[in-house]
Design an enzyme around this catalytic site. Structure first.
Site, PDB file in Angstrom:
ATOM      1  N   SER A  66       0.733  -1.219  -0.077  1.00 46.64           N
ATOM      2  CA  SER A  66       0.032   0.008   0.075  1.00 46.64           C
ATOM      3  C   SER A  66       0.873   1.136   0.014  1.00 46.64           C
ATOM      4  O   SER A  66       0.263   2.418  -0.151  1.00 46.64           O
ATOM      5  CB  SER A  66      -0.847  -0.104   1.207  1.00 46.64           C
ATOM      6  N   LYS A  69       0.976   3.426  -3.073  1.00 51.55           N
ATOM      7  CA  LYS A  69      -0.697   4.314  -3.181  1.00 51.55           C
ATOM      8  C   LYS A  69      -0.287   5.703  -3.153  1.00 51.55           C
ATOM      9  O   LYS A  69      -0.758   6.656  -3.867  1.00 51.55           O
ATOM     10  CB  LYS A  69      -1.445   4.065  -2.237  1.00 51.55           C
ATOM     11  N   TYR A 194      -1.847  -2.579 -11.025  1.00 55.15           N
ATOM     12  CA  TYR A 194      -1.808  -2.430  -9.583  1.00 55.15           C
ATOM     13  C   TYR A 194      -1.114  -3.141  -8.892  1.00 55.15           C
ATOM     14  O   TYR A 194      -0.181  -2.955  -7.917  1.00 55.15           O
ATOM     15  CB  TYR A 194      -3.397  -2.552  -9.157  1.00 55.15           C
ATOM     16  N   TYR A 246      -4.505   2.939   7.573  1.00 53.53           N
ATOM     17  CA  TYR A 246      -5.527   2.433   7.606  1.00 53.53           C
ATOM     18  C   TYR A 246      -6.735   2.866   8.756  1.00 53.53           C
ATOM     19  O   TYR A 246      -6.547   4.207   9.016  1.00 53.53           O
ATOM     20  CB  TYR A 246      -5.900   0.961   7.391  1.00 53.53           C
ATOM     21  N   VAL A 264       0.950  -4.153   3.568  1.00 56.04           N
ATOM     22  CA  VAL A 264       0.832  -5.511   4.258  1.00 56.04           C
ATOM     23  C   VAL A 264       2.001  -6.365   4.183  1.00 56.04           C
ATOM     24  O   VAL A 264       1.812  -7.398   4.526  1.00 56.04           O
ATOM     25  CB  VAL A 264      -0.462  -6.004   3.731  1.00 56.04           C
TER      26      VAL A 264
HETATM   27  N1  GLN Z   1      -1.686  -4.984  -2.677  1.00 56.04           N
HETATM   28  C1  GLN Z   1      -2.362  -4.889  -1.314  1.00 56.04           C
HETATM   29  C2  GLN Z   1      -3.947  -5.296  -1.643  1.00 56.04           C
HETATM   30  O1  GLN Z   1      -4.228  -4.589  -2.611  1.00 56.04           O
HETATM   31  C3  GLN Z   1      -2.108  -3.859  -0.738  1.00 56.04           C
HETATM   32  C4  GLN Z   1      -2.731  -3.529   0.478  1.00 56.04           C
HETATM   33  C5  GLN Z   1      -2.208  -3.048   1.793  1.00 56.04           C
HETATM   34  O2  GLN Z   1      -0.755  -3.066   1.800  1.00 56.04           O
HETATM   35  N2  GLN Z   1      -2.906  -2.587   2.568  1.00 56.04           N
HETATM   36  O3  GLN Z   1      -4.778  -6.149  -1.170  1.00 56.04           O
END
Ligand code: GLN
Length: 310
Positions: A66, A69, A194, A246, A264
């Site tokens: 994430s 992002k 993505y 989050y 994650v």
């Molecule tokens: N690639 C992961 C997903 O889309 C990223 C999510 C994350 O790091 N919270 O589920």
């Protein structure tokens, strides 16, 4: 903020925080991430122009997940400007998990709440300009290379494929948004891009440098180049504070007070305005998807050296 002469303390703090990794577990909904060693904890703190201190297994590589992002948001804002980007994605935090679909249905008109949750990030990745997936990914990687002065950074095909093969929830989010006109392109192409962006591989020092450039108004201290416009770094830092961890962002702001973004894989990037960039890797996660030991380490650093921006 106090003077950071914490070279020696850092090893001790890592050892102390590492003990908390037993309270978490590695993400296994992306099968390749499930192979990580939950007991690892490492950190790099970058203060510009080659000034970097580190502790733990700092050469270990991990994927951004994430944290990517933040980078794609910067690219999309540079490509299209704020008005367009925020016509498709909101600016509000959410108390829901990062992969939740619930608000897409209850928010009218259907629009992801912010670019740090999966729905919002997918909508942002959909905006990246380029003729092909390779070209779009190349532009994301290009910005990362400019920020870190490390042109070797690329993505891990194994992790990307592992996520692409199992991304059923993200597929659902995309199809829901396609129905509502938030995204227009091919869902499979979007997921391909993505999952590759999420699988971009770095080490703690690279991550600390990414955090540093965001903290320091978009300038790479080594090349002197303005790689992200100042007003975009402000938007990004604000999202990091309000949505970066989050649905733990509120508690994290109180306990730590450092603009941060987690992934994650167990990575956390910190950006202390006008101060330093932090890169942490500790794959054991809590039930919200944040590195347990990584957050503990940031909490100790923040309270010991008075780092909170608040
Ligand atoms: N690639 C992961 C997903 O889309 C990223 C999510 C994350 O790091 N919270 O589920």
């Amino acid at each position: 903020m106090e003077d950071f002469s914490f070279n020696e303390d850092l090893n001790e703090m890592v050892l102390e925080a590492k003990k908390y990794s037993k309270y978490g577990s590695v993400a296994d909904y992306i099968p390749a991430l499930g192979e990580a060693n939950p007991e690892t904890l490492s950190i790099a703190i970058y203060r510009g122009k080659g000034d970097c201190i580190a502790a733990g297994g700092i050469y270990e590589k991990f994927t951004l997940q994430s944290i990517s992002k933040v980078i794609t948001l910067a690219v999309a804002l540079m490509d299209h400007g704020e008005d367009y980007v925020f016509s498709k994605v909101g600016m509000e935090p959410t108390g829901d998990p990062f992969n939740s679909i619930a608000k897409l249905e209850t928010n009218i008109p259907s629009k992801p709440l912010n670019p740090m949750i999966n729905a919002g990030a997918l909508a942002v990745t959909n905006m990246i300009i380029g003729q092909s997936i390779d070209e779009k990914l190349g532009r994301i990687l290009g910005l990362i290379h400019e920020m870190t002065s490390n042109s070797e950074i690329t993505f891990c095909e194994r992790v990307a494929k592992s996520e692409l093969d199992t991304a059923f929830l993200n597929r659902s989010l995309c199809y829901f948004m396609k129905q509502h006109g938030v995204i227009q392109s091919s869902v499979e192409d979007l997921l391909d891009l993505y999952t590759k962006q999420c699988a971009i591989q770095v080490d703690c020092t690279d991550l600390a440098k990414l955090g540093y450039v965001i903290a320091n108004e978009g300038r790479n201290p080594e090349t002197g180049r303005q790689v992200i416009p100042l007003h975009i770094t402000r938007i990004i830092k604000t999202f990091m504070v309000t949505c970066g961890m989050y649905n733990s962002s509120g508690e994290f702001a109180i306990r730590v007070g450092i603009p941060a973004k987690s992934g994650v894989s167990g990575a956390i990037m910190g950006s202390l305005p006008h101060g330093l960039g932090i890169g942490i890797y500790g794959p054991a996660l809590d039930d919200r998807g944040n590195s347990v030991a990584g957050m503990k380490l940031l909490e100790s650093l923040s309270s010991r050296y008075n780092l909170s921006i608040f």
